[in-house]
Structures are given as structure tokens and as C-alpha cells.
Design a protein around this motif. Structure first.
Motif, PDB file in Angstrom:
ATOM      1  N   ASP A  23       0.893  -1.173   0.000  1.00  6.19           N
ATOM      2  CA  ASP A  23       0.000   0.000   0.000  1.00  6.19           C
ATOM      3  C   ASP A  23       0.924   1.214   0.000  1.00  6.19           C
ATOM      4  O   ASP A  23       2.145   1.048  -0.129  1.00  6.19           O
ATOM      5  CB  ASP A  23      -1.009  -0.093   1.169  1.00  6.19           C
ATOM      6  N   GLN A 107      -5.053   3.084  -0.817  1.00  6.88           N
ATOM      7  CA  GLN A 107      -4.963   3.788   0.467  1.00  6.88           C
ATOM      8  C   GLN A 107      -4.307   2.875   1.491  1.00  6.88           C
ATOM      9  O   GLN A 107      -4.313   1.649   1.321  1.00  6.88           O
ATOM     10  CB  GLN A 107      -6.369   4.185   0.968  1.00  6.88           C
ATOM     11  N   LYS A 108      -3.773   3.463   2.556  1.00  3.97           N
ATOM     12  CA  LYS A 108      -3.182   2.653   3.619  1.00  3.97           C
ATOM     13  C   LYS A 108      -4.230   1.674   4.165  1.00  3.97           C
ATOM     14  O   LYS A 108      -5.347   2.079   4.479  1.00  3.97           O
ATOM     15  CB  LYS A 108      -2.681   3.574   4.737  1.00  3.97           C
ATOM     16  N   LYS A 110      -6.316  -0.418   6.615  1.00  2.00           N
ATOM     17  CA  LYS A 110      -6.691  -0.081   7.985  1.00  2.00           C
ATOM     18  C   LYS A 110      -6.867  -1.331   8.838  1.00  2.00           C
ATOM     19  O   LYS A 110      -7.352  -2.362   8.375  1.00  2.00           O
ATOM     20  CB  LYS A 110      -8.011   0.715   7.982  1.00  2.00           C
TER      21      LYS A 110
END
Ligand code: C5P
Length: 224
Positions: A23, A107-108, A110
Motif C-alpha cells: 500500500d 490507500q493505507k 486499515k
């Protein structure tokens, strides 16, 4: 450019690890320091070759006298190598990641409370050495790869030389106790079509010089 034995020849070298993005902040990588590949690039330039070094992320400074192209992933390394062709000499010293995450998350990723850890599907990276060594009009005259093994070093490296169509393989034992990965010296066997030759333990810089002397002698012989 120095006025050495490789004057007028183009050399292309890969060095260091590759980083494969999971990511925007995470990656899969390896512990290659780039010391051996960078030393080879420097020694080729000192011998008068016009050198392009395609380097993965390392802590090393760009070697003097080389054009250094910094990349991160195997795909970027292959593209940079292809862009730098043609070359007379190709040395694949990079520790290219065999696999990459099949898809890079935009996106990072989660964490979720109590949730399962994510699974990462892998895809196979291109083999840069095998791609460049394949027969064709752009194949460099001399293609040299490495084989890092932890057992049956000469046997596995001899098979690798043929499988990848590399002219030479520098085979080294990277068992943990040898300290080769990240260390300052190296112990190799040079595998050619004529067989295996055991070299003494040498500083990576000295190994680079010995290799370059051998390259110069071989290309001189070939062009007679
Ligand atoms: O198959 P293996 O990784 O052991 O082969 C090592 C040799 O192949 C090294 O010269 C390395 O730089 C090269 N290689 C490559 N691209 C890959 C894997 C290895 O150029 N994807």
C-alpha cells in the motif's frame, strides 16, 4: 571516461534489493545492501566502460563515473534496464523480489478491531536476467548473473546458468554464517560454459576488480 581496457564499451548493472508495494506506506523487500553490484559498476567505470547502474533502494552513494538510475520495484527495474539497452556487458547483481503483491492498495490498509488480518495475494515478478539474456538482436555480448545459494552451490548455479541463458554465473554461499548478505566480502565460484572455478574469499571491491579484469580479457579474446 577513463582510458582503460573497456573503453568504448557500454555496461549495464543492476544492484540492491527491490521494494514491492503493499500500500502507499508498506512494502515487501529484502536485505540486499547493494555493495557488490555498486562495486562492480564502479570497477567497470574505472576500466573505461560507459556504465548505467540501475539501483534499488540502498544506503549507498551513487558510484563515481556511472549514470545511476534509482528505482524501487522489479517492474521499474526491468523498464529502466530495457531503456538503457543496448549494452555490451550486462551484470545482474540485484536481489530482485521474486513476488509482488498482486494489487497495490490505493490507500493505507486499515486495522479493524477484532478483524482478521488481511491476506496478500502475490504475483510473480519478471526475471530480469532471463529476459535480457534471451537470444535476440539486443542481447549483450556478455551476460553475468549471480546465484545466491545455501547448499549445493555449484550444482544449482550451473543449472541456473543454463536455465537463464547467462554466459557466466557468480555463485555464492549466502548461509547465515558466511555473513555475505550485507557483509563487506564475498566468496564465489565463477561458472562459465567451461565449468566452475573457485575464487578465494575477497573484499567485494576486490572481487569486482577481478571480475572486470576477466571481462576485459574475455571480450578482447572474443573480438579477435
Ligand atoms: O533465480 P535467482 O533469483 O536465484 O537468480 C539470481 C540471478 O537472477 C541474479 O543475477 C539476479 O539479479 C537475477 N534475477 C533477476 N530478476 C529476477 C530474479 C533474479 O534479474 N526476478
Amino acid at each position: 571516461l577513463s582510458d582503460g581496457p573497456l573503453k568504448g564499451l557500454k555496461a549495464l548493472v543492476t544492484s540492491g534489493p527491490t521494494y514491492e508495494a503493499i500500500d502507499p506506506v508498506r512494502f515487501i523487500g529484502n536485505r540486499s545492501s547493494g555493495k557488490q553490484g555498486h562495486a562492480i559498476a564502479l570497477a567497470l567505470a574505472a576500466a573505461g566502460a560507459e556504465v548505467t547502474l540501475v539501483a534499488g533502494p540502498t544506503a549507498l552513494a551513487d558510484p563515481t563515473g556511472c549514470k545511476t538510475v534509482r528505482i524501487e520495484s522489479a517492474a521499474e527495474m526491468l523498464a529502466a534496464v530495457q531503456k538503457a539497452l543496448p549494452a555490451d556487458i550486462f551484470v545482474a547483481a540485484a536481489a530482485v523480489a521474486d513476488w509482488r503483491p498482486a494489487a497495490e492498495a490505493a490507500q493505507k490498509m486499515k486495522k479493524r478491531d477484532g478483524g482478521e488480518p488481511p491476506r496478500i495475494d502475490l504475483a510473480t515478478n519478471p526475471d530480469i536476467l532471463a529476459t535480457i539474456a534471451a537470444p535476440g538482436p539486443k542481447r549483450p555480448r556478455l551476460v553475468i548473473g549471480f546465484a545466491a545459494e545455501t547448499e549445493k552451490v555449484v550444482e544449482y548455479a550451473t543449472a541456473k546458468r543454463q536455465k537463464k541463458n547467462s554466459d557466466w554465473i557468480l555463485a555464492n554461499d549466502v548461509s547465515a554464517e558466511t555473513g555475505t548478505f550485507g557483509g563487506s566480502d564475498n566468496k564465489v565460484h565463477l561458472i562459465t560454459a567451461d565449468g566452475a572455478e573457485e575464487w578465494p574469499r575477497l573484499a567485494k571491491t576486490d572481487l569486482a576488480q577481478r571480475l572486470v579484469a576477466r571481462i576485459a580479457a574475455t571480450l578482447k579474446d572474443k573480438s579477435k
